[in-house]
Scaffold this motif. Structure first.
Motif, PDB file in Angstrom:
ATOM      1  N   GLY B   1       0.820  -1.201   0.000  1.00 51.38           N
ATOM      2  CA  GLY B   1       0.000   0.000   0.000  1.00 51.38           C
ATOM      3  C   GLY B   1       0.850   1.245   0.000  1.00 51.38           C
ATOM      4  N   ASP B   2       0.176   2.385  -0.109  1.00 44.25           N
ATOM      5  CA  ASP B   2       0.883   3.669  -0.111  1.00 44.25           C
ATOM      6  C   ASP B   2       1.536   3.930   1.246  1.00 44.25           C
ATOM      7  N   SER B   3       2.692   4.570   1.209  1.00 44.27           N
ATOM      8  CA  SER B   3       3.395   4.855   2.466  1.00 44.27           C
ATOM      9  C   SER B   3       4.325   6.040   2.310  1.00 44.27           C
ATOM     10  N   VAL B   4       4.700   6.624   3.452  1.00 39.55           N
ATOM     11  CA  VAL B   4       5.637   7.741   3.504  1.00 39.55           C
ATOM     12  C   VAL B   4       6.702   7.422   4.538  1.00 39.55           C
ATOM     13  N   THR B   5       7.952   7.646   4.174  1.00 40.71           N
ATOM     14  CA  THR B   5       9.067   7.408   5.092  1.00 40.71           C
ATOM     15  C   THR B   5       9.830   8.709   5.287  1.00 40.71           C
ATOM     16  N   GLN B   6       9.971   9.107   6.551  1.00 37.86           N
ATOM     17  CA  GLN B   6      10.708  10.316   6.889  1.00 37.86           C
ATOM     18  C   GLN B   6      11.947   9.959   7.678  1.00 37.86           C
TER      19      GLN B   6
END
Lengths: 116, 115
Positions: B1-6
């Motif tokens: 699925g969609d994801s964001v990594t900071q």
């Protein structure tokens, strides 16, 4: 211009007590509305969203419920609070996707809930 | 699925230093990308956004460029101030349920700027 109001700003409740947090939006019609929880030192978790009056979608199973009795009013509730319900609760709104795609969400100032 | 990594924080800088907070994403389709800022005890404020590849969002001296080839949206500022101390969230907007957009947030990066 549009504004979003949340209250109360801070709330201390005993375990097992009920909860009602309110969010209202002004200056827009038929917004999408959202409830998030932010646990201490962690990111945001989407709890509920609503695309219209009486239409509520739940993202995660939990001890909380949401209602949208009016177009610009969104309420977060619980019948019996748990210790794990502590956190910072944020309400947000956006224009409907049917109006414009991929628009940002705009957040209220939040309610800090502490369960004792 | 969609994801964001900071990038993990905290990031501690001296006043007037250069800031970069890295953000990469995974998404199907063509998401919009956002940076939000949260000052202590407050809600989230939209800082900047970009809606398509190569767009540059900018606000209050902060900039971020939507890089599709590297799936990145890094936040930069040339000279930070003490008042920039806050938590910064990278987010993407994805289609969901046909009638609403869903924001996927990174975990946030705490920035502390020292005088």
């Amino acid at each position: 211009s549009q504004t979003i109001h949340q209250w109360p700003a801070t709330l201390v409740q005993p375990v097992g007590s009920p909860l009602s947090l309110e969010c209202t939006v002004e200056g827009t019609s038929n917004p999408n509305l959202y409830w998030y929880r932010q646990a201490a030192g962690r990111g945001l978790q989407l709890l509920f969203y609503s695309v219209g009056i009486g239409q509520i979608s739940s993202e995660v199973p939990q001890n909380l419920s949401a209602s949208r009795p009016q177009d610009r009013q969104f309420i977060l509730s619980s019948k019996k609070l748990l210790l794990s319900d502590s956190g910072f609760y944020l309400c947000a709104w956006s224009v409907p996707r049917t109006t414009k795609r991929n628009q940002p969400q705009h957040f209220g100032d939040g309610t800090r809930l502490s369960i004792l | 699925g969609d994801s964001v990594t900071q990038m993990e924080g905290p990031v501690t800088l001296s006043e007037e230093a250069f800031l970069t907070i890295n953000c990469t994403y995974t998404a199907t389709g063509y998401p919009s990308l956002f940076w939000y800022v949260q000052y202590p005890g407050e809600g989230l404020q939209l800082l900047l956004k970009a809606t398509k590849a190569d767009d540059k969002g900018s606000n209050k001296g902060f900039e971020a460029t939507y890089r599709k080839e590297t799936t990145s949206f890094h936040l930069e500022k040339g000279s930070v101030q003490v008042s920039d101390s806050a938590v910064y969230f990278c987010a993407l907007s994805t289609h969901y349920g046909g009638a609403t957009n869903k924001l996927i947030f990174g975990t946030g990066t705490l920035l502390a700027v020292q005088p």
